[in-house]
Motif scaffolding. Structure first.
Motif, PDB file in Angstrom:
ATOM      1  N   ASN A 241     -12.060   8.347  -2.942  1.00 39.83           N
ATOM      2  CA  ASN A 241     -12.626   7.425  -3.934  1.00 39.83           C
ATOM      3  C   ASN A 241     -11.557   6.645  -4.692  1.00 39.83           C
ATOM      4  O   ASN A 241     -11.586   6.542  -5.912  1.00 39.83           O
ATOM      5  CB  ASN A 241     -13.537   8.174  -4.907  1.00 39.83           C
ATOM      6  CG  ASN A 241     -14.725   8.772  -4.218  1.00 39.83           C
ATOM      7  OD1 ASN A 241     -15.292   8.170  -3.316  1.00 39.83           O
ATOM      8  ND2 ASN A 241     -15.108   9.973  -4.619  1.00 39.83           N
ATOM      9  N   GLY A 242     -10.603   6.118  -3.961  1.00 39.17           N
ATOM     10  CA  GLY A 242      -9.584   5.278  -4.559  1.00 39.17           C
ATOM     11  C   GLY A 242      -8.362   6.010  -5.068  1.00 39.17           C
ATOM     12  O   GLY A 242      -7.446   5.395  -5.592  1.00 39.17           O
TER      13      GLY A 242
ATOM     14  N   LEU B 159       0.824  -1.199   0.000  1.00 37.46           N
ATOM     15  CA  LEU B 159       0.000   0.000   0.000  1.00 37.46           C
ATOM     16  C   LEU B 159       0.865   1.258   0.000  1.00 37.46           C
ATOM     17  O   LEU B 159       0.608   2.200  -0.758  1.00 37.46           O
ATOM     18  CB  LEU B 159      -0.908  -0.022   1.236  1.00 37.46           C
ATOM     19  CG  LEU B 159      -1.938   1.080   1.379  1.00 37.46           C
ATOM     20  CD1 LEU B 159      -2.958   0.985   0.239  1.00 37.46           C
ATOM     21  CD2 LEU B 159      -2.651   0.948   2.714  1.00 37.46           C
ATOM     22  N   ILE B 160       1.912   1.280   0.809  1.00 38.33           N
ATOM     23  CA  ILE B 160       2.815   2.435   0.847  1.00 38.33           C
ATOM     24  C   ILE B 160       3.680   2.452  -0.403  1.00 38.33           C
ATOM     25  O   ILE B 160       3.918   3.508  -0.984  1.00 38.33           O
ATOM     26  CB  ILE B 160       3.685   2.432   2.118  1.00 38.33           C
ATOM     27  CG1 ILE B 160       2.811   2.639   3.361  1.00 38.33           C
ATOM     28  CG2 ILE B 160       4.746   3.523   2.047  1.00 38.33           C
ATOM     29  CD1 ILE B 160       3.570   2.566   4.676  1.00 38.33           C
ATOM     30  N   ASN B 161       4.163   1.294  -0.837  1.00 38.17           N
ATOM     31  CA  ASN B 161       5.005   1.239  -2.037  1.00 38.17           C
ATOM     32  C   ASN B 161       4.281   1.756  -3.270  1.00 38.17           C
ATOM     33  O   ASN B 161       4.909   2.295  -4.177  1.00 38.17           O
ATOM     34  CB  ASN B 161       5.513  -0.177  -2.289  1.00 38.17           C
ATOM     35  CG  ASN B 161       6.693  -0.520  -1.422  1.00 38.17           C
ATOM     36  OD1 ASN B 161       7.505   0.328  -1.092  1.00 38.17           O
ATOM     37  ND2 ASN B 161       6.777  -1.763  -1.015  1.00 38.17           N
TER      38      ASN B 161
ATOM     39  N   ALA C 286      -2.192   2.902   7.582  1.00 38.75           N
ATOM     40  CA  ALA C 286      -3.588   3.186   7.929  1.00 38.75           C
ATOM     41  C   ALA C 286      -4.019   4.526   7.348  1.00 38.75           C
ATOM     42  O   ALA C 286      -5.142   4.665   6.846  1.00 38.75           O
ATOM     43  CB  ALA C 286      -3.765   3.175   9.446  1.00 38.75           C
ATOM     44  N   PHE C 287      -3.129   5.511   7.378  1.00 41.85           N
ATOM     45  CA  PHE C 287      -3.462   6.819   6.798  1.00 41.85           C
ATOM     46  C   PHE C 287      -3.657   6.711   5.287  1.00 41.85           C
ATOM     47  O   PHE C 287      -4.613   7.265   4.737  1.00 41.85           O
ATOM     48  CB  PHE C 287      -2.380   7.865   7.101  1.00 41.85           C
ATOM     49  CG  PHE C 287      -2.610   9.144   6.345  1.00 41.85           C
ATOM     50  CD1 PHE C 287      -3.636   9.994   6.711  1.00 41.85           C
ATOM     51  CD2 PHE C 287      -1.832   9.466   5.247  1.00 41.85           C
ATOM     52  CE1 PHE C 287      -3.879  11.163   5.990  1.00 41.85           C
ATOM     53  CE2 PHE C 287      -2.063  10.620   4.526  1.00 41.85           C
ATOM     54  CZ  PHE C 287      -3.088  11.477   4.900  1.00 41.85           C
ATOM     55  N   VAL C 288      -2.765   6.008   4.613  1.00 38.69           N
ATOM     56  CA  VAL C 288      -2.873   5.860   3.153  1.00 38.69           C
ATOM     57  C   VAL C 288      -4.199   5.181   2.803  1.00 38.69           C
ATOM     58  O   VAL C 288      -4.919   5.625   1.896  1.00 38.69           O
ATOM     59  CB  VAL C 288      -1.676   5.077   2.573  1.00 38.69           C
ATOM     60  CG1 VAL C 288      -1.884   4.774   1.099  1.00 38.69           C
ATOM     61  CG2 VAL C 288      -0.382   5.863   2.768  1.00 38.69           C
ATOM     62  N   GLU C 289      -4.542   4.132   3.529  1.00 39.82           N
ATOM     63  CA  GLU C 289      -5.806   3.423   3.286  1.00 39.82           C
ATOM     64  C   GLU C 289      -6.994   4.344   3.550  1.00 39.82           C
ATOM     65  O   GLU C 289      -7.939   4.401   2.763  1.00 39.82           O
ATOM     66  CB  GLU C 289      -5.895   2.175   4.169  1.00 39.82           C
ATOM     67  CG  GLU C 289      -7.098   1.328   3.891  1.00 39.82           C
ATOM     68  CD  GLU C 289      -7.064   0.669   2.524  1.00 39.82           C
ATOM     69  OE1 GLU C 289      -8.139   0.555   1.903  1.00 39.82           O
ATOM     70  OE2 GLU C 289      -5.982   0.269   2.070  1.00 39.82           O
TER      71      GLU C 289
END
Length: 102
Positions: free
Chosen positions: A60-61, A14-16, A50-53
């Motif tokens: 909206n993605g 997710l971060i990458n 968690a922040f990125v998610e």
């Protein structure tokens, strides 16, 4: 204190995939340089993930857009839902500083 060298620090996909990966890496590198514990670094990685998610869901993605107030909104949401430790709050504020710097 045990710290993780940056080359051995595996970031979640997710971060990458996040357009602001360099900011996240910068925060983690700063923590490594300042000799934070491995536990604190892992907690920071989880908080940034968690922040990125959360940001992705709010946009909206599209997690590329990060507004200044997003960090405060994330802290409020996280604190209300599951509690937010002081270290997690500082981690996400460091991320905001790096995003502004960039």
């Amino acid at each position: 204190m045990t710290t993780l060298p940056m080359e051995n620090t595996i970031l979640p996909q997710l971060i990458n995939d996040w357009p602001h990966l360099d900011c996240a890496r910068s925060v983690i590198t700063l923590m490594i340089d300042q000799r934070y514990s491995a536990k604190s670094i892992r907690s920071t990685i989880l908080t940034i993930s968690a922040f990125v998610e959360w940001n992705k869901d709010c946009r909206n993605g599209n997690p590329a857009l990060v507004l200044y107030d997003d960090i405060d909104r994330f802290i409020e949401c996280r604190a209300a839902a599951a509690g937010l430790r002081h270290g997690e709050r500082r981690s996400i504020q460091r991320l905001r500083a790096k995003l502004i710097e960039t």
